[in-house]
Scaffold this active site. Structure first.
Site, mmCIF file in Angstrom:
data_model
loop_
_atom_site.group_PDB
_atom_site.id
_atom_site.type_symbol
_atom_site.label_atom_id
_atom_site.label_comp_id
_atom_site.label_asym_id
_atom_site.label_seq_id
_atom_site.Cartn_x
_atom_site.Cartn_y
_atom_site.Cartn_z
ATOM 1 N N HIS A 71 47.073 54.320 32.888
ATOM 2 C CA HIS A 71 45.745 54.729 33.336
ATOM 3 C C HIS A 71 45.053 53.603 34.100
ATOM 4 O O HIS A 71 44.390 53.838 35.118
ATOM 5 C CB HIS A 71 44.912 55.147 32.120
ATOM 6 C CG HIS A 71 43.489 55.470 32.443
ATOM 7 N ND1 HIS A 71 42.454 54.614 32.162
ATOM 8 C CD2 HIS A 71 42.937 56.545 33.045
ATOM 9 C CE1 HIS A 71 41.311 55.154 32.564
ATOM 10 N NE2 HIS A 71 41.575 56.323 33.104
ATOM 11 N N GLU A 96 46.448 53.300 37.544
ATOM 12 C CA GLU A 96 45.896 54.394 38.351
ATOM 13 C C GLU A 96 44.523 54.014 38.915
ATOM 14 O O GLU A 96 44.201 54.308 40.070
ATOM 15 C CB GLU A 96 45.813 55.651 37.498
ATOM 16 C CG GLU A 96 45.124 56.836 38.166
ATOM 17 C CD GLU A 96 44.114 57.498 37.264
ATOM 18 O OE1 GLU A 96 42.957 57.678 37.705
ATOM 19 O OE2 GLU A 96 44.483 57.852 36.119
ATOM 20 N N HIS A 97 43.706 53.348 38.109
ATOM 21 C CA HIS A 97 42.401 52.882 38.582
ATOM 22 C C HIS A 97 42.546 51.766 39.614
ATOM 23 O O HIS A 97 41.887 51.777 40.662
ATOM 24 C CB HIS A 97 41.579 52.349 37.402
ATOM 25 C CG HIS A 97 40.756 53.380 36.705
ATOM 26 N ND1 HIS A 97 39.387 53.344 36.681
ATOM 27 C CD2 HIS A 97 41.119 54.493 36.016
ATOM 28 C CE1 HIS A 97 38.931 54.379 35.982
ATOM 29 N NE2 HIS A 97 39.966 55.078 35.568
ATOM 30 N N GLU A 145 34.449 53.836 30.180
ATOM 31 C CA GLU A 145 35.080 55.165 30.052
ATOM 32 C C GLU A 145 35.551 55.398 28.619
ATOM 33 O O GLU A 145 35.393 56.497 28.068
ATOM 34 C CB GLU A 145 36.251 55.266 31.031
ATOM 35 C CG GLU A 145 36.880 56.644 31.114
ATOM 36 C CD GLU A 145 38.008 56.721 32.120
ATOM 37 O OE1 GLU A 145 38.612 57.800 32.233
ATOM 38 O OE2 GLU A 145 38.304 55.718 32.808
#
Length: 420
Positions: free
Chosen positions: A47, A50-51, A127
Protein backbone atom coordinates in the site's frame (compact mmCIF):
# COMPACT_ATOMS: atom_id res chain seq x y z
CA UNK A 1 -15.56 -7.24 -27.85
CA UNK A 2 -12.47 -9.01 -29.20
CA UNK A 3 -9.82 -9.87 -26.62
CA UNK A 4 -6.24 -10.09 -27.88
CA UNK A 5 -3.18 -11.21 -25.95
CA UNK A 6 0.58 -10.93 -26.51
CA UNK A 7 3.33 -12.20 -24.22
CA UNK A 8 6.52 -10.16 -24.30
CA UNK A 9 9.93 -11.82 -24.35
CA UNK A 10 10.32 -11.31 -20.57
CA UNK A 11 6.97 -12.99 -19.87
CA UNK A 12 4.80 -9.89 -19.34
CA UNK A 13 1.32 -10.44 -20.75
CA UNK A 14 -0.34 -7.55 -22.59
CA UNK A 15 -4.08 -7.79 -23.24
CA UNK A 16 -6.54 -5.56 -25.07
CA UNK A 17 -10.28 -5.60 -25.59
CA UNK A 18 -11.21 -3.25 -28.40
CA UNK A 19 -14.45 -1.26 -28.26
CA UNK A 20 -14.35 0.89 -31.39
CA UNK A 21 -17.69 2.54 -30.64
CA UNK A 22 -16.32 4.59 -27.71
CA UNK A 23 -13.81 7.46 -27.60
CA UNK A 24 -11.90 6.50 -24.44
CA UNK A 25 -9.47 3.87 -23.20
CA UNK A 26 -9.21 2.38 -19.71
CA UNK A 27 -5.81 0.91 -19.04
CA UNK A 28 -3.70 -0.29 -16.17
CA UNK A 29 -1.03 -2.58 -14.83
CA UNK A 30 -2.10 -5.12 -12.22
CA UNK A 31 0.59 -6.62 -9.99
CA UNK A 32 -0.03 -9.99 -8.38
CA UNK A 33 0.87 -8.83 -4.88
CA UNK A 34 -0.79 -7.21 -1.89
CA UNK A 35 -1.16 -7.54 1.85
CA UNK A 36 -1.49 -11.34 1.67
CA UNK A 37 2.02 -11.60 0.19
CA UNK A 38 3.75 -9.54 2.89
CA UNK A 39 5.79 -10.63 5.87
CA UNK A 40 4.82 -9.31 9.29
CA UNK A 41 7.65 -6.77 9.14
CA UNK A 42 6.61 -5.64 5.66
CA UNK A 43 2.87 -5.49 6.38
CA UNK A 44 1.62 -2.34 4.66
CA UNK A 45 4.50 -2.01 2.20
CA UNK A 46 2.41 -2.79 -0.92
CA UNK A 47 0.00 0.00 0.00
CA UNK A 48 2.82 2.43 0.81
CA UNK A 49 4.55 1.72 -2.53
CA UNK A 50 1.22 2.42 -4.23
CA UNK A 51 1.21 5.85 -2.54
CA UNK A 52 4.86 6.65 -3.11
CA UNK A 53 5.01 6.09 -6.88
CA UNK A 54 2.70 9.09 -7.30
CA UNK A 55 5.24 11.26 -5.47
CA UNK A 56 7.65 11.24 -8.37
CA UNK A 57 9.51 9.22 -11.00
CA UNK A 58 12.72 9.89 -12.90
CA UNK A 59 10.69 11.62 -15.63
CA UNK A 60 8.10 13.51 -13.59
CA UNK A 61 7.62 15.18 -10.25
CA UNK A 62 4.41 14.59 -8.31
CA UNK A 63 2.95 17.80 -9.73
CA UNK A 64 3.97 16.93 -13.28
CA UNK A 65 2.25 13.52 -13.01
CA UNK A 66 -1.01 15.22 -12.05
CA UNK A 67 -0.67 18.02 -14.61
CA UNK A 68 0.27 15.75 -17.52
CA UNK A 69 -2.80 13.56 -16.97
CA UNK A 70 -5.26 16.32 -16.11
CA UNK A 71 -4.11 18.65 -18.90
CA UNK A 72 -5.69 16.22 -21.36
CA UNK A 73 -8.79 15.56 -19.24
CA UNK A 74 -7.70 12.12 -18.04
CA UNK A 75 -7.68 10.53 -14.61
CA UNK A 76 -5.29 8.14 -12.92
CA UNK A 77 -5.34 6.34 -9.59
CA UNK A 78 -4.29 3.14 -7.83
CA UNK A 79 -5.44 0.69 -5.17
CA UNK A 80 -4.06 -2.14 -3.04
CA UNK A 81 -6.02 -5.22 -1.97
CA UNK A 82 -4.98 -8.43 -0.22
CA UNK A 83 -3.85 -9.97 -3.51
CA UNK A 84 -3.41 -7.19 -6.06
CA UNK A 85 -1.86 -3.77 -6.52
CA UNK A 86 -3.22 -1.81 -9.47
CA UNK A 87 -2.20 1.40 -11.24
CA UNK A 88 -4.79 2.56 -13.76
CA UNK A 89 -5.97 5.46 -15.89
CA UNK A 90 -8.83 6.47 -18.18
CA UNK A 91 -8.07 8.74 -21.12
CA UNK A 92 -9.33 9.90 -24.48
CA UNK A 93 -8.10 7.51 -27.17
CA UNK A 94 -5.48 9.93 -28.54
CA UNK A 95 -3.79 10.18 -25.13
CA UNK A 96 -3.27 6.46 -24.58
CA UNK A 97 0.52 6.63 -24.93
CA UNK A 98 0.80 9.40 -22.34
CA UNK A 99 -1.16 7.31 -19.83
CA UNK A 100 0.92 4.21 -20.61
CA UNK A 101 4.11 6.23 -20.10
CA UNK A 102 2.98 7.53 -16.71
CA UNK A 103 1.81 4.13 -15.43
CA UNK A 104 4.90 2.27 -16.66
CA UNK A 105 7.05 4.93 -14.99
CA UNK A 106 5.37 4.13 -11.67
CA UNK A 107 6.65 0.58 -11.93
CA UNK A 108 10.05 0.97 -13.57
CA UNK A 109 11.37 4.33 -12.33
CA UNK A 110 9.96 5.54 -9.00
CA UNK A 111 12.41 7.81 -7.18
CA UNK A 112 11.19 7.30 -3.59
CA UNK A 113 12.57 10.71 -2.67
CA UNK A 114 13.45 10.94 1.04
CA UNK A 115 11.61 14.22 1.59
CA UNK A 116 8.47 13.00 -0.14
CA UNK A 117 8.64 9.71 1.74
CA UNK A 118 8.77 11.49 5.09
CA UNK A 119 5.64 13.47 4.25
CA UNK A 120 3.75 10.54 2.73
CA UNK A 121 4.40 8.34 5.76
CA UNK A 122 2.42 10.82 7.85
CA UNK A 123 -0.34 10.86 5.22
CA UNK A 124 -0.68 7.08 5.49
CA UNK A 125 -0.52 7.27 9.29
CA UNK A 126 -3.52 9.62 9.10
CA UNK A 127 -5.26 7.08 6.85
CA UNK A 128 -4.63 4.36 9.44
CA UNK A 129 -5.98 6.56 12.23
CA UNK A 130 -9.02 7.41 10.14
CA UNK A 131 -9.81 3.71 9.74
CA UNK A 132 -9.57 3.25 13.52
CA UNK A 133 -12.19 5.98 13.90
CA UNK A 134 -14.56 4.20 11.47
CA UNK A 135 -16.09 1.32 13.49
CA UNK A 136 -17.78 -0.31 10.50
CA UNK A 137 -14.28 -0.64 8.96
CA UNK A 138 -12.43 -1.48 12.16
CA UNK A 139 -14.73 -4.39 13.02
CA UNK A 140 -13.75 -6.06 9.73
CA UNK A 141 -10.07 -5.72 10.64
CA UNK A 142 -10.82 -7.49 13.93
CA UNK A 143 -12.85 -10.10 12.06
CA UNK A 144 -10.05 -10.76 9.55
CA UNK A 145 -7.49 -11.11 12.33
CA UNK A 146 -9.69 -13.59 14.21
CA UNK A 147 -10.34 -15.67 11.08
CA UNK A 148 -6.65 -15.81 10.03
CA UNK A 149 -4.58 -15.35 13.20
CA UNK A 150 -0.80 -14.89 12.80
CA UNK A 151 -1.12 -14.88 9.01
CA UNK A 152 -0.65 -12.22 6.36
CA UNK A 153 -4.30 -12.61 5.37
CA UNK A 154 -5.31 -11.65 8.90
CA UNK A 155 -3.35 -8.39 8.91
CA UNK A 156 -4.59 -5.05 7.59
CA UNK A 157 -3.83 -3.76 4.12
CA UNK A 158 -2.64 -0.41 5.53
CA UNK A 159 -0.19 -1.97 7.99
CA UNK A 160 0.68 -0.56 11.39
CA UNK A 161 1.90 2.95 12.19
CA UNK A 162 5.22 1.47 13.35
CA UNK A 163 5.69 -0.46 10.12
CA UNK A 164 4.89 2.47 7.87
CA UNK A 165 7.32 4.75 9.68
CA UNK A 166 10.05 2.09 9.40
CA UNK A 167 9.94 1.67 5.60
CA UNK A 168 13.04 2.74 3.69
CA UNK A 169 13.77 3.26 0.03
CA UNK A 170 15.98 0.17 0.06
CA UNK A 171 13.24 -2.06 1.51
CA UNK A 172 10.68 -0.81 -0.98
CA UNK A 173 12.99 -1.35 -3.95
CA UNK A 174 13.86 -4.82 -2.65
CA UNK A 175 10.16 -5.67 -2.37
CA UNK A 176 9.50 -4.42 -5.89
CA UNK A 177 12.47 -6.41 -7.20
CA UNK A 178 10.96 -9.70 -6.00
CA UNK A 179 7.24 -8.98 -6.55
CA UNK A 180 7.10 -6.54 -9.50
CA UNK A 181 8.43 -9.02 -12.03
CA UNK A 182 7.19 -9.51 -15.59
CA UNK A 183 5.53 -12.86 -14.93
CA UNK A 184 3.77 -11.43 -11.87
CA UNK A 185 1.85 -8.64 -13.60
CA UNK A 186 -0.57 -7.92 -16.44
CA UNK A 187 -1.00 -4.84 -18.64
CA UNK A 188 -4.57 -4.37 -19.90
CA UNK A 189 -6.32 -1.78 -22.08
CA UNK A 190 -10.05 -1.73 -22.91
CA UNK A 191 -11.79 0.70 -25.27
CA UNK A 192 -10.69 2.48 -28.44
CA UNK A 193 -7.30 0.80 -28.63
CA UNK A 194 -5.20 -0.88 -31.30
CA UNK A 195 -3.64 -4.03 -29.86
CA UNK A 196 -0.32 -3.87 -31.70
CA UNK A 197 0.17 -0.21 -30.81
CA UNK A 198 -0.48 -0.86 -27.13
CA UNK A 199 1.90 -3.83 -27.12
CA UNK A 200 4.67 -1.61 -28.56
CA UNK A 201 4.02 1.06 -25.90
CA UNK A 202 4.35 -1.47 -23.08
CA UNK A 203 7.30 -3.30 -24.64
CA UNK A 204 9.30 -0.08 -25.06
CA UNK A 205 8.81 0.78 -21.39
CA UNK A 206 8.76 -2.55 -19.53
CA UNK A 207 10.87 -5.01 -21.50
CA UNK A 208 13.78 -4.55 -19.06
CA UNK A 209 11.79 -5.88 -16.09
CA UNK A 210 13.19 -9.13 -14.64
CA UNK A 211 11.19 -12.12 -15.77
CA UNK A 212 10.91 -13.89 -12.41
CA UNK A 213 12.25 -13.78 -8.86
CA UNK A 214 11.24 -16.37 -6.26
CA UNK A 215 9.47 -15.24 -3.12
CA UNK A 216 7.49 -17.08 -0.47
CA UNK A 217 3.81 -16.25 0.13
CA UNK A 218 2.38 -16.67 3.61
CA UNK A 219 -0.09 -19.47 4.32
CA UNK A 220 -3.84 -18.91 3.98
CA UNK A 221 -5.60 -21.18 6.44
CA UNK A 222 -9.00 -20.29 7.88
CA UNK A 223 -8.94 -20.84 11.66
CA UNK A 224 -11.80 -18.88 13.24
CA UNK A 225 -12.19 -17.36 16.68
CA UNK A 226 -13.53 -14.29 18.41
CA UNK A 227 -12.62 -10.71 19.21
CA UNK A 228 -14.78 -8.26 21.16
CA UNK A 229 -14.00 -4.63 21.96
CA UNK A 230 -16.30 -2.51 24.09
CA UNK A 231 -16.26 1.06 22.84
CA UNK A 232 -18.43 4.05 23.66
CA UNK A 233 -20.18 4.42 20.29
CA UNK A 234 -23.85 4.63 19.39
CA UNK A 235 -24.04 1.44 17.32
CA UNK A 236 -22.74 -2.05 17.90
CA UNK A 237 -21.09 -3.58 14.84
CA UNK A 238 -21.18 -7.35 14.46
CA UNK A 239 -19.54 -9.69 11.94
CA UNK A 240 -20.21 -13.43 12.13
CA UNK A 241 -18.37 -15.68 9.72
CA UNK A 242 -17.55 -19.23 8.69
CA UNK A 243 -15.18 -21.04 6.34
CA UNK A 244 -15.94 -19.83 2.82
CA UNK A 245 -14.75 -20.32 -0.74
CA UNK A 246 -11.44 -19.35 -2.29
CA UNK A 247 -11.28 -18.07 -5.85
CA UNK A 248 -10.15 -21.58 -6.82
CA UNK A 249 -13.06 -23.41 -5.18
CA UNK A 250 -15.11 -25.38 -7.71
CA UNK A 251 -18.26 -24.23 -5.88
CA UNK A 252 -17.29 -20.55 -5.86
CA UNK A 253 -20.49 -19.48 -7.65
CA UNK A 254 -22.62 -21.64 -5.34
CA UNK A 255 -21.38 -19.51 -2.45
CA UNK A 256 -22.30 -16.36 -4.37
CA UNK A 257 -25.83 -17.56 -5.05
CA UNK A 258 -26.30 -18.68 -1.45
CA UNK A 259 -25.05 -15.33 -0.15
CA UNK A 260 -27.40 -13.45 -2.47
CA UNK A 261 -30.40 -15.42 -1.19
CA UNK A 262 -29.34 -15.08 2.42
CA UNK A 263 -28.31 -11.45 2.63
CA UNK A 264 -27.60 -10.02 -0.80
CA UNK A 265 -30.27 -7.37 -1.14
CA UNK A 266 -33.58 -5.97 0.08
CA UNK A 267 -35.44 -9.14 -0.91
CA UNK A 268 -32.96 -11.40 0.92
CA UNK A 269 -33.93 -13.46 3.95
CA UNK A 270 -31.83 -11.56 6.48
CA UNK A 271 -33.02 -8.13 5.31
CA UNK A 272 -36.67 -9.12 5.25
CA UNK A 273 -36.72 -10.95 8.60
CA UNK A 274 -34.37 -8.80 10.64
CA UNK A 275 -34.83 -5.29 9.28
CA UNK A 276 -38.26 -5.26 7.64
CA UNK A 277 -40.22 -7.50 10.03
CA UNK A 278 -38.41 -6.87 13.31
CA UNK A 279 -36.64 -3.52 12.88
CA UNK A 280 -33.53 -4.76 14.69
CA UNK A 281 -30.93 -3.20 12.37
CA UNK A 282 -30.35 -0.48 9.86
CA UNK A 283 -27.80 -2.54 7.88
CA UNK A 284 -27.46 -6.30 7.46
CA UNK A 285 -25.93 -8.33 4.66
CA UNK A 286 -23.98 -11.47 3.90
CA UNK A 287 -20.88 -11.97 1.76
CA UNK A 288 -18.32 -14.47 0.54
CA UNK A 289 -14.84 -12.95 0.76
CA UNK A 290 -12.56 -14.99 -1.47
CA UNK A 291 -8.79 -15.22 -1.20
CA UNK A 292 -6.51 -17.29 -3.43
CA UNK A 293 -6.49 -20.34 -1.16
CA UNK A 294 -9.14 -19.63 1.48
CA UNK A 295 -12.31 -17.68 2.03
CA UNK A 296 -14.88 -16.47 4.54
CA UNK A 297 -18.66 -16.60 4.33
CA UNK A 298 -19.85 -13.83 6.61
CA UNK A 299 -22.75 -11.77 7.93
CA UNK A 300 -22.44 -8.10 8.93
CA UNK A 301 -24.98 -6.18 11.01
CA UNK A 302 -25.06 -2.79 12.67
CA UNK A 303 -27.51 -2.46 15.57
CA UNK A 304 -28.06 -0.71 18.88
CA UNK A 305 -26.66 -2.38 22.00
CA UNK A 306 -30.12 -3.10 23.42
CA UNK A 307 -31.10 -5.04 20.26
CA UNK A 308 -28.00 -7.23 20.26
CA UNK A 309 -29.36 -10.00 22.49
CA UNK A 310 -32.38 -10.38 20.21
CA UNK A 311 -30.46 -10.06 16.96
CA UNK A 312 -28.09 -13.02 17.26
CA UNK A 313 -30.72 -15.68 18.00
CA UNK A 314 -32.74 -14.49 14.99
CA UNK A 315 -29.66 -14.69 12.75
CA UNK A 316 -28.97 -18.20 14.01
CA UNK A 317 -32.59 -19.21 13.36
CA UNK A 318 -32.25 -18.04 9.76
CA UNK A 319 -28.97 -19.97 9.44
CA UNK A 320 -30.68 -23.17 10.62
CA UNK A 321 -33.57 -22.66 8.19
CA UNK A 322 -31.04 -22.43 5.37
CA UNK A 323 -29.42 -25.67 6.55
CA UNK A 324 -32.62 -27.64 7.05
CA UNK A 325 -34.91 -26.45 4.26
CA UNK A 326 -34.32 -26.14 0.53
CA UNK A 327 -34.56 -22.64 -0.88
CA UNK A 328 -37.60 -22.03 -3.08
CA UNK A 329 -37.33 -22.01 -6.85
CA UNK A 330 -38.44 -18.37 -6.80
CA UNK A 331 -35.55 -17.42 -4.51
CA UNK A 332 -33.10 -19.46 -6.57
CA UNK A 333 -34.18 -17.91 -9.86
CA UNK A 334 -34.08 -14.38 -8.43
CA UNK A 335 -30.56 -14.85 -7.02
CA UNK A 336 -29.23 -16.27 -10.29
CA UNK A 337 -30.77 -13.39 -12.22
CA UNK A 338 -29.27 -10.82 -9.82
CA UNK A 339 -25.77 -12.27 -10.21
CA UNK A 340 -25.99 -12.58 -13.99
CA UNK A 341 -27.36 -9.04 -14.32
CA UNK A 342 -24.63 -7.65 -12.08
CA UNK A 343 -21.97 -9.41 -14.16
CA UNK A 344 -23.34 -8.17 -17.48
CA UNK A 345 -23.85 -4.62 -16.21
CA UNK A 346 -20.28 -4.49 -14.91
CA UNK A 347 -18.98 -5.36 -18.37
CA UNK A 348 -20.54 -2.15 -19.73
CA UNK A 349 -17.78 -0.24 -17.93
CA UNK A 350 -14.41 -0.32 -19.70
CA UNK A 351 -12.59 0.21 -16.38
CA UNK A 352 -14.39 -2.69 -14.70
CA UNK A 353 -13.87 -4.90 -17.73
CA UNK A 354 -10.12 -4.21 -17.61
CA UNK A 355 -10.07 -5.14 -13.92
CA UNK A 356 -12.02 -8.36 -14.51
CA UNK A 357 -9.66 -9.39 -17.32
CA UNK A 358 -6.57 -8.67 -15.22
CA UNK A 359 -7.85 -10.47 -12.14
CA UNK A 360 -8.83 -13.57 -14.14
CA UNK A 361 -5.48 -13.69 -15.89
CA UNK A 362 -3.53 -13.38 -12.65
CA UNK A 363 -5.66 -15.97 -10.85
CA UNK A 364 -6.54 -18.45 -13.61
CA UNK A 365 -4.06 -17.68 -16.41
CA UNK A 366 -6.96 -17.12 -18.83
CA UNK A 367 -9.91 -14.84 -19.49
CA UNK A 368 -13.06 -16.75 -18.57
CA UNK A 369 -15.87 -16.35 -21.12
CA UNK A 370 -19.04 -14.81 -19.67
CA UNK A 371 -21.03 -17.71 -21.14
CA UNK A 372 -18.96 -20.16 -19.05
CA UNK A 373 -19.73 -18.26 -15.84
CA UNK A 374 -23.44 -18.05 -16.68
CA UNK A 375 -23.52 -21.79 -17.40
CA UNK A 376 -22.05 -22.54 -13.96
CA UNK A 377 -24.59 -20.28 -12.27
CA UNK A 378 -27.51 -21.83 -14.14
CA UNK A 379 -26.42 -25.35 -13.13
CA UNK A 380 -26.79 -24.66 -9.38
CA UNK A 381 -29.75 -26.44 -7.73
CA UNK A 382 -31.67 -25.91 -4.50
CA UNK A 383 -30.17 -29.15 -3.17
CA UNK A 384 -26.66 -27.87 -3.95
CA UNK A 385 -27.32 -24.82 -1.79
CA UNK A 386 -28.75 -26.78 1.13
CA UNK A 387 -25.74 -29.09 1.11
CA UNK A 388 -23.45 -26.08 0.94
CA UNK A 389 -25.22 -24.35 3.84
CA UNK A 390 -24.72 -27.44 5.98
CA UNK A 391 -21.02 -27.41 5.11
CA UNK A 392 -20.54 -23.69 5.80
CA UNK A 393 -22.44 -23.34 9.06
CA UNK A 394 -20.93 -26.39 10.74
CA UNK A 395 -17.41 -24.95 10.36
CA UNK A 396 -15.68 -23.08 13.18
CA UNK A 397 -17.27 -19.62 13.53
CA UNK A 398 -15.49 -16.28 13.56
CA UNK A 399 -17.09 -13.56 15.67
CA UNK A 400 -16.10 -9.88 15.86
CA UNK A 401 -18.00 -7.31 17.89
CA UNK A 402 -17.28 -3.62 18.34
CA UNK A 403 -19.39 -1.33 20.54
CA UNK A 404 -21.51 -3.07 23.21
CA UNK A 405 -21.92 -0.14 25.61
CA UNK A 406 -21.93 -1.13 29.27
CA UNK A 407 -19.94 -4.31 28.63
CA UNK A 408 -23.00 -6.51 28.09
CA UNK A 409 -22.56 -8.64 25.01
CA UNK A 410 -22.86 -12.26 23.81
CA UNK A 411 -19.51 -14.00 24.22
CA UNK A 412 -17.84 -16.11 21.55
CA UNK A 413 -18.72 -19.18 23.61
CA UNK A 414 -22.39 -18.17 23.64
CA UNK A 415 -22.38 -17.71 19.88
CA UNK A 416 -20.87 -21.18 19.42
CA UNK A 417 -23.54 -22.62 21.73
CA UNK A 418 -26.34 -20.93 19.76
CA UNK A 419 -25.00 -22.42 16.53
CA UNK A 420 -24.97 -25.99 17.78
Amino acid sequence: MEIKQTTLSNGLKVITAERPQIETVSLGVWVNTGAAAESEEDNGISHFIEHMVFKGTKKRTSLQISEDIENVGGATNAYTSRHFTCFYAKMLKDDLELAADVICDFITDPTFDAGEMKKEKEVVVQEIKQSVDAPDDLVFDYFQEAAFPHQASGRTILGSVENVRSFTKERMLAYMHTHYTADNMIAVAVGRVNHDDFVKMIEQRMSALPQHVDFVEDKQVYVGGGRVECKDIEQTHLVLGFKGASYMDKDYYNYSVLSTIFGGGMSSRLFQEIREKRGLVYTINSFNQALKHAGIFGIYAGTTPKELDELLPVVVTEIKKLMNEKVSETELKRAKTQIKASLLMSLESSSTTAEIIARQMLLFKRVIPTSEIVEKIEAISAQDLQTLAQKIFTSTPTYALLGCQGGNYPSYEKVCELLK
